[in-house]
Design a protein around this motif. Structure first.
Motif, short mmCIF file in Angstrom:
data_model
loop_
_atom_site.label_atom_id
_atom_site.label_comp_id
_atom_site.label_asym_id
_atom_site.label_seq_id
_atom_site.Cartn_x
_atom_site.Cartn_y
_atom_site.Cartn_z
N VAL A 1 -52.77 67.64 -13.98
CA VAL A 1 -51.49 68.04 -14.54
C VAL A 1 -50.39 67.62 -13.57
O VAL A 1 -50.37 68.07 -12.43
CB VAL A 1 -51.41 69.56 -14.73
N GLY A 2 -49.51 66.76 -13.98
CA GLY A 2 -48.42 66.34 -13.12
C GLY A 2 -47.26 65.87 -13.98
O GLY A 2 -47.27 64.76 -14.50
N SER B 1 -49.78 64.72 -8.87
CA SER B 1 -51.24 64.73 -8.79
C SER B 1 -51.87 65.09 -10.13
O SER B 1 -51.44 66.03 -10.78
CB SER B 1 -51.70 65.70 -7.69
N ASP C 1 -47.58 73.11 -10.70
CA ASP C 1 -46.69 72.47 -9.74
C ASP C 1 -45.24 72.90 -9.91
O ASP C 1 -44.93 73.73 -10.76
CB ASP C 1 -46.82 70.95 -9.86
N GLY D 1 -47.34 68.11 -6.04
CA GLY D 1 -48.20 68.45 -7.16
C GLY D 1 -47.73 67.85 -8.47
O GLY D 1 -48.50 67.71 -9.42
N LEU D 2 -46.46 67.49 -8.55
CA LEU D 2 -45.92 66.90 -9.78
C LEU D 2 -46.53 65.52 -10.08
O LEU D 2 -46.48 65.05 -11.21
CB LEU D 2 -44.39 66.76 -9.69
N GLY E 1 -51.67 72.67 -6.50
CA GLY E 1 -50.70 71.71 -7.03
C GLY E 1 -51.29 70.74 -8.03
O GLY E 1 -50.56 70.14 -8.83
N THR E 2 -52.60 70.57 -8.04
CA THR E 2 -53.17 69.67 -9.04
C THR E 2 -52.93 70.23 -10.44
O THR E 2 -52.66 69.49 -11.36
CB THR E 2 -54.70 69.49 -8.82
N VAL E 3 -52.98 71.55 -10.58
CA VAL E 3 -52.85 72.16 -11.90
C VAL E 3 -51.46 72.76 -12.13
O VAL E 3 -50.85 72.58 -13.18
CB VAL E 3 -53.92 73.25 -12.13
NA NA Z 1 -50.48 68.18 -10.27
#
Ligand code: NA
Ligand code: NA
Lengths: 301, 210, 420
Positions: free
Chosen positions: C372-373, C369, C328, C366-367, C324-326
């Protein structure tokens, strides 16, 4: 010779008889060729709907599909004769029709009509009508949206009954019934039991109105690359599994009806005679397009 | 010496003309796409309302679901083509953001080239799918064509609309050509052959992706 | 292998995700020399979105357009303020509750954050709240968008795995309420450290007036929830009814200008296209993954690390937190589900609805974090704040969401209670 994997696509779930038979076919083929030919089975519409699988058979992206003849009848109109309402009285007769020379002959139309080789027929149980609301008789489906297999013969039957036939591929049936896209579905005992459609519907109208055959179709593009010996081997092993499937469904039809009834599902029998007019009108529409209709009606009289 | 300078100037001038023509074509295509997308969404809304009304009245229409679905698919493909020109694509720019301005320009142009290559490849696939030359050779006799080519595209029906399926699939070549034209227009801008057109995005980028 | 390498290179190289999926698909065809797959490619792309359930997407997006143009947002907000009245930091709680209410109309977080960041943040800053805290609260509370029904991510999940979309919607209600409760707790705890201002007193009559002006807006969530929970309409039809309700409310409040309709349809169409293209591209990608029997490989790895359903679900959270970091939201969903769904439901016997809700909430988290969010960026850019500052302030909210996720993972009851 090169080893190769034969991919078989189906819409039914992994535990259903068709999938089990496809796997059994794979094991027998592997044993018979010492592992040169193997099989990968893709159940549950993993490779797409039946319409998509037929397209993949044509390009050779898929080797074999065990597909409902209802869906196939969109491209092989001769198959519509098998989907004539009230053609058969019971499962024994359904099996007899599929083993008749008339049905065998229709398989020969496959290469020209869909670019595939027809290797034989399997089937599921006779079709019934499930409704989301309580129904007392067939008149209750007038003006209701009823899910059908995407195929013209089924559509015509429900149109003649005054319902609004809504074509939904097998993968979307549960959602369509649960979410109310449709008011009812056209389905057999076995699939109703395994997919728990009885939990979403209030009534099953037990009509036994049509049989539900399946055909094993092998991509013509792939078929022509196989040696004659391999072709014969595949033909024989598929035929064996198809026969087994037919017998299984004939033997188990009553057991599945019972299990549904025991689960407390309301099932109302509807007499065949109720549909006399509809059958007449359906035959008038299809006589020209499905030339074997007359012969089959005589066969099952 | 003078001559080469004049040649270069002439080349720049021609290049500019070609580039601006590309932008103009893209502009016309985009205008058409906007009209289609707007009309399709309005039609989907109207069709579902019609569905609710006719069902409530006990007289459902059988073709509404299928038509609404195909309009949605068409909205997707035509809208996607339009998002290419409006540069609304949803990408992970984390790595390339770290590059300097000059390098970033090169990367942008390369990305556009990849997009263009994909668009052209789609055109090839569409050509193979619809196979217009073979079809014309068989005198538009669908039965003869199908038997000869083993391409069953033209025999496929739709379920309730009463038209053949290939008519619905025509949105695919529209999409392939649209993407290619818009990528070309983006490319002439990325290469600096023409000034970057100011295009108002009709949607806040990536908004619906979450 | 080559497909995996191509995929990573394209993704990090900044290509649009839809295109990345398509190119990875084509690279599989090339690498395995299954050339015949090319001639089914277009049909698979088309067939991936040719589904009735997905019709709910354009209609729920349209509801959002009508709602925003019709002045419904501001009235909902005033109504919430009228209820909470005068407690320390009341505007922060208002933020969470108003987001909760608006979530019952909107289906995606980024849309919701875009709307709320422009209405709530200036208000909070004006009253003397820390700006980064205001943005962080708004962005975090915006995560409720796809969790409280309706939800675009649930629609897509339902279509992907053939689970009833209506059940997915209903299953999101309790998790949504849990998150609201957790966020209120976070705000209360943060109050010991940040000095929240106290709002001036408003008369009871004024508060009743504001409440009554906002009350009709509740028609929209009622239409959606009642029609779905009673089975009167399919989610698609309920979305259309909600559109009609929003349109009439907007006309009633005299805020919607019918001449803006074409522009709203166009925006809806483009937003629909962005989401649907991801779904279509994911469908062809999944098709070749299945063709290459990739899920089986992942399954055998998974079974070697996770011993039972609970352990699987906890592993799932960890994996998704990292992914989710990248990647999402919807993009993450369509990558993860085809691979992990058969393992979760087949090998570990996890309920499809339970699995879907946990995965969706994870990818929604993840959106926010970094690096990329989408939600974080939208919130920060609309309020002129730095994403890193906002993220630091939203960490407590993220932690709270993680705690809720662990609770949901271990006890399926919280997702399944309302549908069984
Ligand atoms: Na993210
Ligand atoms: Na929502």
């Amino acid at each position: 010779q090169d080893s190769r994997t034969i991919r078989i696509g189906l819409v039914v779930p992994p535990n259903q008889q068709w999938t089990l038979s496809a796997q059994a076919f794979g094991e027998e083929l592997k044993a018979a060729t010492n592992g040169r030919l193997s099989v990968a089975v893709f159940p549950s519409s993993q490779l797409g709907s039946e319409a998509q699988m037929i397209q993949q058979l044509q390009t050779g992206a898929l080797d074999m599909g065990w597909l409902t003849t209802a869906e196939l009848s969109n491209r092989v109109p001769e198959l519509a004769a098998l989907h004539a309402p009230f053609l058969v009285k019971d499962m024994d007769q359904a099996r007899a029709v599929l083993e008749s020379p008339v049905a065998e002959k229709i398989l020969e139309r496959f290469p020209a009509s869909i670019g595939a080789i027809g290797l034989g027929y399997g089937m599921t149980g006779l079709r019934q009508i499930l409704t989301r609301d309580k129904s007392t008789g067939i008149a209750d489906i007038k003006g209701k949206k009823i899910r059908v297999i995407p195929s013209a013969p089924a559509r015509d039957f429900y149109e003649l009954l005054g319902a609004a036939p809504t074509p939904v591929p097998f993968a979307g049936v549960y959602d369509a019934l649960a979410n109310g896209q449709v008011d009812g579905i056209d389905m057999d005992f076995e699939a109703t039991f395994y997919n728990k459609y009885n939990q979403l519907a209030k009534t099953m109208l037990v009509t036994n109105h049509v049989m539900a055959p399946m055909a094993a179709a092998f991509s013509a593009r792939v078929w022509r690359d196989l040696s004659e010996a391999d072709q014969k081997l595949i033909r024989d092993l598929v035929a064996k599994q198809m026969k087994l499937i037919r017998n299984e469904f004939v033997a188990n039809e009553e057991a599945f009806r019972k299990r549904l009834a025991e689960a407390g599902f309301e099932m109302r029998p509807v007499a065949r005679e109720t549909f006399a007019e509809v059958v007449k009108a359906w035959d008038a529409r299809w006589e020209a397009k499905a030339p074997d209709l007359k012969a089959l009606r005589t066969f099952t009289r | 010496m003078d001559l080469t300078a004049r040649d270069a100037a002439l080349l720049r001038c021609r290049r500019r003309t070609v580039a601006e023509a590309t932008q103009a074509v893209s502009r016309v295509v985009a205008a058409g796409e906007k009209v289609l997308v707007t009309a399709f969404v309005a039609a989907i809304f109207a069709l579902i309302l019609l569905n609710i009304a006719t069902r409530a009245a006990g007289r459902p229409l059988i073709w509404v679901d299928e038509l609404a679905i195909y309009l949605m698919v068409a909205t997707c493909f035509i809208g996607t083509s339009l998002t290419v020109r409006q540069r609304l694509d949803f990408a992970v720019t984390l790595v390339i953001d770290a590059l300097g301005q000059a390098k970033r320009r090169v990367v942008d142009a390369m990305l556009t080239v990849i997009g263009l290559a994909y668009g052209l490849f789609l055109i090839v696939l569409c050509w193979r799918l619809f196979d217009p030359v073979q079809l014309a050779w068989s005198g538009f006799d669908i039965a003869a064509y199908t038997a000869a080519s083993l391409n069953f595209l033209y025999t496929d029906p739709t379920q309730t609309l009463g038209i053949p399926k290939w008519v619905v699939l025509l949105v695919l070549p529209l999409y392939a050509v649209g993407v290619s034209i818009h990528c070309l227009a983006n490319l002439v801008e990325d290469l600096g052959w023409a000034e970057r057109e100011r295009i108002a995005a009709d949607s806040a980028a990536t908004l619906e992706a979450g | 292998m080559i497909t995996g390498a191509a995929f990573t290179a394209f993704l990090l190289g900044g290509l649009p995700i839809g295109l990345v999926l398509c190119l990875a698909t084509l690279s599989y065809v090339v690498a395995t020399r299954n050339w015949q797959l090319f001639d089914s490619y277009l049909i698979q792309l088309f067939g991936g979105i040719d589904s009735y359930g997905l019709l709910a997407l354009p209609l729920f997006i349209l509801v959002g357009e009508f709602m925003n143009a019709g002045g419904i947002t501001t009235r909902l907000l005033e109504m919430t303020m009228a209820i909470t009245g005068r407690i320390r930091g009341s505007l922060a709680y208002v933020n969470v509750f108003a987001n909760g209410l608006i979530s019952s109309i909107l289906g995606s977080s980024t849309t919701q954050i875009a709307i709320m960041a422009q209405t709530l943040v200036p208000e909070m800053v004006r009253k003397g709240y820390d700006k980064n805290f205001a943005v962080a609260t708004t962005v975090s509370a915006g995560l409720l968008g796809p969790i409280i029904p309706p939800s675009l991510i649930f629609v897509i999940y339902g279509v992907m795995v053939q689970a009833p979309i209506g059940d997915m919607f209903v299953a999101g209600i309790i998790p949504g309420l849990l998150i609201i409760a957790a966020f209120c707790l976070v705000i209360w705890l943060m109050g010991f450290w940040l000095a929240y201002p106290i709002e001036p007193h408003a008369s009871v009559r004024e508060r009743i007036g504001r409440f009554m002006r906002g009350l009709p807006t509740m028609l929209i969530p009622i239409v959606i929830l009642v029609s779905i929970m009673t089975g009167l309409a399919s989610p698609t039809e309920s979305a259309a009814l909600a559109c009609v309700a929003a349109l009439f409310l907007g006309l009633g409040y005299r805020e919607i200008d019918l001449r803006q309709l074409p522009q709203m349809f166009l925006r809806t169409g483009l937003n629909t296209a962005i989401v649907l293209y991801l779904v279509a591209a994911a469908n062809v990608f999944t098709w070749v993954l299945i063709h290459g029997q990739v899920p089986q490989v992942v399954a055998s790895w998974m079974t070697s690390v996770a011993s039972g359903p609970v352990s699987f679900m906890l592993w799932l959270n960890l994996i998704l937190l990292v992914i989710g970091t990248v990647i999402d939201g919807v993009a993450g969903l369509i990558l993860i589900v085809p691979i992990l769904y058969p393992i979760a439901t087949g090998l570990y016997g996890i309920d499809p609805i339970h699995f879907g809700v946990v995965v969706s909430i994870n990818l929604t988290l993840g959106l926010v974090s970094p690096p990329v969010g989408a939600a974080l960026f939208v919130g920060a850019s609309l309020t002129n704040t730095k994403p890193s500052d906002v993220f630091a302030m939203s960490l407590p909210f993220c932690l709270a969401t993680c705690v809720v996720l662990v609770v949901l993972s271990i006890w399926p009851w919280f997702t399944l209670a309302l549908i069984r």
